[in-house]
Design an enzyme around this catalytic site. Structure first.
Site, PDB file in Angstrom:
ATOM      1  N   ASP A  53     -21.412  10.405 -18.713  1.00  0.00           N
ATOM      2  CA  ASP A  53     -20.337  11.225 -19.235  1.00  0.00           C
ATOM      3  C   ASP A  53     -20.945  12.565 -19.650  1.00  0.00           C
ATOM      4  O   ASP A  53     -22.160  12.691 -19.799  1.00  0.00           O
ATOM      5  CB  ASP A  53     -19.678  10.505 -20.416  1.00  0.00           C
TER       6      ASP A  53
ATOM      7  N   ASP B  72     -13.636   2.678 -17.779  1.00  0.00           N
ATOM      8  CA  ASP B  72     -14.796   2.421 -18.637  1.00  0.00           C
ATOM      9  C   ASP B  72     -14.262   2.104 -20.024  1.00  0.00           C
ATOM     10  O   ASP B  72     -13.267   2.684 -20.438  1.00  0.00           O
ATOM     11  CB  ASP B  72     -15.735   3.625 -18.715  1.00  0.00           C
TER      12      ASP B  72
ATOM     13  N   CYS C 177     -13.381 -20.105 -16.744  1.00  0.00           N
ATOM     14  CA  CYS C 177     -14.425 -19.099 -16.527  1.00  0.00           C
ATOM     15  C   CYS C 177     -15.722 -19.738 -16.057  1.00  0.00           C
ATOM     16  O   CYS C 177     -16.133 -20.786 -16.586  1.00  0.00           O
ATOM     17  CB  CYS C 177     -14.675 -18.325 -17.825  1.00  0.00           C
TER      18      CYS C 177
ATOM     19  N   CYS D  40     -18.761 -18.312 -16.159  1.00  0.00           N
ATOM     20  CA  CYS D  40     -19.951 -17.634 -16.669  1.00  0.00           C
ATOM     21  C   CYS D  40     -20.900 -18.603 -17.354  1.00  0.00           C
ATOM     22  O   CYS D  40     -20.509 -19.703 -17.745  1.00  0.00           O
ATOM     23  CB  CYS D  40     -19.571 -16.493 -17.609  1.00  0.00           C
TER      24      CYS D  40
ATOM     25  N   CYS E  45     -19.618 -19.991 -20.744  1.00  0.00           N
ATOM     26  CA  CYS E  45     -18.563 -20.999 -20.683  1.00  0.00           C
ATOM     27  C   CYS E  45     -19.058 -22.284 -20.037  1.00  0.00           C
ATOM     28  O   CYS E  45     -18.532 -23.360 -20.308  1.00  0.00           O
ATOM     29  CB  CYS E  45     -17.342 -20.443 -19.960  1.00  0.00           C
TER      30      CYS E  45
ATOM     31  N   HIS F 217     -20.009 -13.174 -21.947  1.00  0.00           N
ATOM     32  CA  HIS F 217     -18.750 -13.729 -21.448  1.00  0.00           C
ATOM     33  C   HIS F 217     -17.712 -12.634 -21.217  1.00  0.00           C
ATOM     34  O   HIS F 217     -17.034 -12.605 -20.185  1.00  0.00           O
ATOM     35  CB  HIS F 217     -18.175 -14.773 -22.408  1.00  0.00           C
TER      36      HIS F 217
END
Lengths: 385, 332
Positions: free
Chosen positions: B10, B184, B222, B224, B227, B252
């Site tokens: 940015d 973002d 999920c 991930c 999880c 997560h």
């Protein structure tokens, strides 16, 4: 659990093999300290980047879970392996955690051991402690002890030994089917009491011994005699575990006395302070080392990555180190992370420091196997004095 | 950083305005207090681009004159025009146009006329991509989606549209329906540090006492690492107390957001986007009480979500697009 001594070096130092859970680990070995079962900073997916199997022994204090997680729930989940998602690691439970669960000898009484914890002062009774052990199911656990600092009165010290033995028997009677028991040995800074306690515990049916009550105020000079008083009374073929010895010299002291397993908070404190271990682990590095006192400031064993001198240093922490941090990042980057208060700094430092300290233990084992531990120890202490 | 994948930097403009104590904006640039030593510093468009050239990210952002959407008055118009003047200075200062893509940022507050002028001005400069800025600052959702819709309708189809500072999963789904491509947001990691997990139903507050006994994973759907390995009960014991809690929840939440993006992408590619949106909304609003602004936005995006709206809400939505007055609608 199975343990066997494989080699001796001069003095009491010995190398052994420990079979625990699914792991076979060479001793002397280091237990990694944890917070509620996981490392303070190293995320579970990065644990596998640490050398294996040396990094598989994790010290867990069951008292950590009193803050927010009931034993019933842990039991329901299935114990530590399920709770933590770590199936290849071995858990060693000692009630004391030298960082956050310190024994509070003034409040301990005949009912239970008192600890100063983040949830306040807690009194843990043997039956409660055993409930924790049964729910968490570590591979190895130490019995509940009354640990006292070095300056207590003789009477208090004697009481602590009597109590510890009584609690040992209570714990054993309540012990779950699985998990190896280590008998706790205390005795403060009295050689006589240390000996008495060790002799008593040696008669009990335990798989090994936890030398407690050290790192609580005795000096480094006093310690060898206390350690010897304990170890001399113990059978050779059973392993010995100790907590509260942090610095490399203290570890060497313990090994010289015949201790096999160490739990240390050294890595944690280094990491929090922004320090990274740098003392050479390679014999050729040691020989080639040419330290001018003016070069490295006060401590050539470690660097403080907060120092501005590292702002543009594009070297890894230790050149040639194969840890995740040194393979992927520079001193300058870690310096930057520390400056902007990013947690990644602690993660990277804990990885490197753990890796490096485990390397130190590897050197120790090599020296013991080669029969030159005492020379190694003298050289190390001499060099970094 | 040893990061082998894409990077975006940015300009520093937003950070200055939102994070620093004093930011004074003039035609030259933004003067602010250095966070290091408190001395006054000036960040100009030229300097921002120079720094971004040195950092070397794949996408760099123009320095814009950003104002909060909650502000009204001539300041907004001033900021929009200055943003256009500054984009020329940014373009001139950009030394690496072949390996770094300079995106312009559309400003103009909530005023469609100003936004239009800004869009046209930026499109004239033929930039590699365009950001929709000045939103995600507390304005009401109804205004928010209309600005996004207007911009995506008028920005070129063949260049990426980046809605800065967005955001909540619901906002991302709506903006994607309206034709935005990139986002973002600090939300996933910030909310993780406060003990909140992002789940299909909305959020799960791991700090809550009830979590202490809950042996389910955060999100059973999920995949991930968190999880798959940890229970709500264990995470509960960590959150807000141990660094590891923040780490696991951040992991997560980020995984969730990436999975959301992946699902948006593949559903569009497979021609099943409306179904995906309905599914998403149904999980988040099982009673069908989808917020009006979402219904309105989906109407404009031509995505039929009537199957997941409770009947009354849908009528409210159509009111927007028709000229029927209140009485006539009641009669329907």
């Amino acid at each position: 659990m199975k343990f066997a001594v494989k080699a001796w070096s001069n003095g009491g130092a010995r190398a052994g093999i420990l079979h625990l859970g699914t792991s076979t680990i060479d001793t002397p070995s280091l237990l990694l300290s944890t917070r509620k079962g996981l490392p303070h900073f190293i995320s579970p997916d990065l644990l596998s980047c640490l050398p294996s199997p040396e990094s598989r022994l994790l010290h867990v204090s069951p008292l950590h879970f009193l803050e927010g997680l009931s034993m019933k729930t842990i039991s329901k989940i299935g114990g530590l392996h399920q709770l933590l998602g770590l199936h290849d690691h071995c858990f060693v439970s000692v009630p004391r955690d030298s960082i956050q669960c310190l024994p509070e000898a003034n409040s301990t009484n005949k009912i239970g051991a008192s600890f100063e914890t983040p949830c306040g002062r807690l009194l843990i009774k043997p039956v409660e402690y055993m409930e924790m052990i049964s729910s968490t199911r570590p591979e190895l656990w130490a019995t509940l002890a009354d640990e006292v600092p070095a300056w207590v009165s003789d009477k208090r010290n004697k009481t602590s030994v009597d109590r510890t033995i009584k609690w040992l028997d209570e714990c054993i009677s309540l012990s779950p089917a699985s998990g190896a028991v280590f008998g706790a040995i205390v005795g403060g800074s009295s050689l006589e009491e240390r000996r008495r306690c060790a002799q008593e515990v040696a008669t009990r049916n335990v798989s090994g011994y936890w030398v407690g009550g050290l790192g609580l105020g005795e000096s480094m000079d006093e310690r060898p005699a206390l350690l010897n008083a304990v170890i001399e009374a113990l059978p050779e073929e059973k392993p010995r575990l100790i907590c509260g010895l942090g610095l490399p010299e203290e570890i060497l002291q313990g090994i010289a006395a015949g201790v096999d397993l160490f739990e240390s908070t050294y890595i944690y404190h280094l990491t929090l302070g922004g320090f990274a271990l740098t003392f050479p682990l390679d014999r050729t590095q040691i020989n080639a080392l040419n330290l001018a006192p003016s070069d490295v400031g006060s401590d050539p064993r470690k660097i403080n990555l907060r120092a501005t001198v590292f702002r543009k240093d594009t070297m890894p922490i230790v050149e040639g180190c194969t840890c995740y941090t040194c393979r992927n990042h520079t001193r300058a980057y870690i310096n930057h992370l520390l400056n902007v208060h990013e947690m990644l700094a602690q993660i990277l430092l804990e990885i490197h420091n753990t890796h490096h300290f485990l390397g130190f233990f590897r050197l120790i084992r090599e020296a013991i196997n080669a029969g030159r531990f005492e020379e190694f120890r003298k050289e190390f202490v001499q060099r970094w004095r | 950083m040893n990061w082998p994948r894409a990077l975006l930097t940015d300009s520093g403009g937003f950070q200055m305005v939102s994070l620093l104590h004093l930011a004074d904006i003039t035609e030259k640039g933004v003067t602010f207090q250095s966070p290091v030593d408190g001395k006054p510093m000036l960040l100009t468009p030229e300097e921002s681009i120079q720094i971004q050239n040195k950092i070397g990210a794949d996408i760099i952002m123009a320095l814009d004159d950003v104002v909060k959407t909650t502000i009204t008055g001539p300041r907004i118009e001033e900021a929009m025009h200055r943003t256009l003047r500054w984009i020329d200075r940014c373009i001139a200062a950009h030394k690496r146009p072949h390996d770094q893509n300079l995106f312009g940022i559309v400003q103009g507050g909530l005023d469609p006329v100003l936004r239009d002028i800004c869009v046209r001005g930026l499109v004239d400069r033929n930039l590699p991509g365009y950001a929709i800025g000045g939103l995600a600052g507390g304005e009401d959702k109804d205004s928010f989606w209309r600005v996004v819709a207007q911009c995506t309708a008028t920005l070129p189809e063949d260049k990426p549209r980046y809605v800065m500072g967005v955001g909540y999963p619901l906002d991302i789904v709506v903006c994607s329906a309206l034709g935005a491509d990139m986002y973002d947001c600090v939300y996933p990691t910030r909310t993780a540090r406060f003990g909140t997990a992002i789940v299909p139903e909305g959020v799960l507050k791991l700090k809550h006492k009830a979590m202490a006994e809950d042996t389910r994973p955060i999100d059973p759907t999920c995949a991930c690492m968190v999880c798959k390995n940890y229970t709500r009960a264990y995470i509960h014991s960590l959150v807000t107390k141990d660094a590891m809690g923040s780490q696991l929840l951040s992991f997560h939440n980020l995984y969730y957001m990436m999975q959301l993006s992946r699902n948006l992408h593949s559903s569009i590619v497979q021609g099943k986007f409306p179904e995906f949106v309905c599914n998403f909304l149904q999980k988040m609003f099982p009673k069908g009480d989808i917020p009006e602004w979402v219904c309105n936005a989906m109407e404009v995006a031509e995505i039929d979500i009537s199957s997941c709206c409770a009947p009354f809400r849908y009528i409210q939505a159509t009111k927007v697009q028709s000229n029927l007055n209140e009485d006539e609608i009641q009669a329907v």
